[in-house]
Design an enzyme around this catalytic site. Structure first.
Site, PDB file in Angstrom:
ATOM      1  CE  LYS A 126      22.288  -5.069 -21.814  1.00 27.69           C
ATOM      2  NZ  LYS A 126      23.114  -6.277 -21.713  1.00 27.69           N
ATOM      3  CE  LYS A 161      19.294  -1.687 -22.715  1.00 27.73           C
ATOM      4  NZ  LYS A 161      18.861  -2.413 -23.928  1.00 27.73           N
ATOM      5  NE  ARG A 211      20.329 -11.422 -30.879  1.00 29.48           N
ATOM      6  CZ  ARG A 211      20.745 -12.000 -29.753  1.00 29.48           C
ATOM      7  NH1 ARG A 211      21.253 -13.224 -29.791  1.00 29.48           N
ATOM      8  NH2 ARG A 211      20.650 -11.354 -28.605  1.00 29.48           N
ATOM      9  NE  ARG A 226      15.154 -11.937 -29.155  1.00 29.14           N
ATOM     10  CZ  ARG A 226      16.364 -11.431 -28.892  1.00 29.14           C
ATOM     11  NH1 ARG A 226      17.205 -12.107 -28.138  1.00 29.14           N
ATOM     12  NH2 ARG A 226      16.712 -10.281 -29.373  1.00 29.14           N
ATOM     13  NE  ARG A 234      11.876  -8.785 -17.882  1.00 25.99           N
ATOM     14  CZ  ARG A 234      12.163  -9.569 -16.837  1.00 25.99           C
ATOM     15  NH1 ARG A 234      13.424  -9.650 -16.410  1.00 25.99           N
ATOM     16  NH2 ARG A 234      11.226 -10.274 -16.238  1.00 25.99           N
ATOM     17  CG  ASP A 274      19.224  -8.086 -29.337  1.00 26.60           C
ATOM     18  OD1 ASP A 274      19.236  -9.068 -30.091  1.00 26.60           O
ATOM     19  OD2 ASP A 274      19.528  -8.156 -28.131  1.00 26.60           O
ATOM     20  CD  GLU A 282      21.233  -5.431 -25.259  1.00 23.16           C
ATOM     21  OE1 GLU A 282      21.809  -6.537 -25.411  1.00 23.16           O
ATOM     22  OE2 GLU A 282      20.558  -5.154 -24.255  1.00 23.16           O
ATOM     23  CG  ASN A 284      23.454  -9.303 -28.180  1.00 19.97           C
ATOM     24  OD1 ASN A 284      23.430  -9.313 -26.964  1.00 19.97           O
ATOM     25  ND2 ASN A 284      22.463  -8.795 -28.903  1.00 19.97           N
TER      26      ASN A 284
END
Length: 318
Positions: A126, A161, A211, A226, A234, A274, A282, A284
Site C-alpha cells: 500500500k 484501508k 491490474r 476489474r 471496491r 493497480d 498500489e 503488488n
C-alpha cells in the site's frame, strides 16, 4: 540443465485453479520439466546456520477435482535449489518478516528468489506507491483520528484501508457528511492504535481498477480491468468485481515506465500495478494475480515470459 524450483505458498489444497496465478506458474514450470519442491512457510527452518525446508515433490494437473499430488517427502537443503518463488498471500505479518530473513540468507548463497526478500520486507504494497507522489492520489498514513478527519475535511470524499490486507478487505469510502465516519475511523484505527492509509477518492473507479503486470523489463501489453458492481466502491474480484481484459493505454505505459527503474533497482521481478484512471493506487509485490484472466483473453504467455527470465538469470549466475 534440470532446474530445481522451490515454491512457497499457502495450502495448494485451498486454491481455485481457474484463476490462481501461482497454479498457472506451476503448470508452466512442469511443462518445462522443472523439479518442483512444494513448501509452506511453516516448513522452512534454520539449523547450524543452514536453511532447510520440509519439501515434497509437486505434480500439478489441470483438473478441478484433483489438481495436485505429492511425492518424495524429505528435508531439503534449500541452497541446492536454483530458484524459489515466494507466493505467500498477505497479510505481511511478523511471521512473514521472519521468513524473509531466512530467504535473505539463501539469496547470499546464489539462490534466485522472486521477489527479492529484502524488498518484500521493506516495501509495504500500500505504501510502496508513495515513492511516486506525482502519480498517486492525495494520501495520508496515520493512526490519529483527528488527522484523518482533517484529511477528510479537505478532500470531502476519501477511501480508507488497512495496510496489511488484500482482496478489498476492510476498505471503506467515507464522505464528509457520513454519519458513520466516527465509528469507521475508530474501528479502522483501533481507537488510534493502528496505522491506516487514506486516499482521496478517485471517481474513475466506475470505469474499473486496472491490474498491470510487469516481469523484469517487460510490461505485459494487456491488463485485467476489474469493474465494481453497482453500488460497490471496491473492484476486487474477491468481492464481486467483473474482470475484463483490455490493451494498455499510453497513459498506462507512462505509469508503468515511471515505476520500472525502482523495481529494477530493488530486484522486484514480478509485479502487479493497480491503476485507477491516471492514478497509481498500489504496487503488488508479494503474490500478484491476474495471469489466468489475461492469458485466457490474449495470445501472450505471461508464465513463459517469467520462466524465460528465470532461466536466463540462472545461466548468468552460473
Amino acid at each position: 540443465m534440470k532446474i530445481h524450483l522451490g515454491i512457497i505458498m499457502d495450502p495448494i489444497s485451498l486454491i481455485n485453479i481457474k484463476k490462481d496465478s501461482t497454479f498457472a506458474m506451476l503448470l508452466t514450470a512442469q511443462e518445462r520439466n522443472y523439479i518442483i519442491y512444494y513448501m509452506e512457510s511453516k516448513d522452512i527452518f534454520l539449523k547450524k546456520n543452514k536453511i532447510y525446508g520440509k519439501t515434497k515433490y509437486l505434480t500439478v494437473i489441470n483438473n478441478q477435482k484433483k489438481w495436485f499430488s505429492f511425492s518424495n517427502k524429505k528435508i531439503t537443503l534449500l541452497s541446492t535449489l536454483n530458484v524459489i518463488l515466494v507466493r505467500k498471500d498477505p497479510p505481511v505479518n511478523i511471521e512473514f518478516i521472519y521468513l524473509t530473513y531466512l530467504l535473505d540468507k539463501l539469496k547470499k548463497e546464489n539462490v534466485l528468489i522472486i521477489n527479492n526478500p529484502t524488498s518484500l520486507r521493506n516495501y509495504n504494497e500500500k505504501l510502496l506507491a508513495t515513492n511516486f507522489p506525482e502519480i498517486i492520489p492525495k494520501t495520508l498514513m496515520s493512526k490519529k483520528i483527528s488527522e484523518i478527519k482533517k484529511f477528510l475535511h479537505k478532500y470531502k470524499d476519501i477511501i480508507i484501508k488497512p495496510l496489511d490486507a488484500m482482496g478489498g478487505k476492510s476498505i471503506f469510502r467515507i464522505k464528509y457528511n457520513d454519519e458513520n465516519k466516527q465509528v469507521i475511523l475508530e474501528t479502522m484505527t483501533n481507537n488510534g492504535k493502528k496505522f491506516c492509509l487514506s486516499q482521496e477518492y478517485v471517481s474513475d473507479i466506475k470505469h474499473g481498477d486496472k491490474r498491470i503486470l510487469i516481469i523484469d523489463n517487460y510490461i505485459v501489453p494487456f491488463c485485467l480491468t476489474r469493474i465494481p458492481q453497482e453500488g460497490e466502491n471496491r473492484a476486487n474480484l474477491a468481492v464481486g468485481g467483473i474482470g475484463i481484459v483490455n490493451k494498455l493505454s499510453s497513459q498506462d505505459y507512462m505509469i508503468a515506465n515511471q515505476v520500472l527503474p525502482f523495481l529494477k533497482k530493488k530486484e522486484i521481478i514480478f509485479v502487479g500495478l493497480d491503476v485507477i484512471g491516471n492514478k497509481l493506487i498500489e504496487v503488488n509485490i508479494t503474490s500478484p494475480t491476474g495471469i489466468c484472466q489475461i492469458e485466457h483473453f490474449s495470445n501472450i504467455s505471461i508464465t513463459k515470459k517469467l520462466f524465460f527470465f528465470i532461466e536466463n538469470k540462472i545461466v548468468d549466475q552460473n
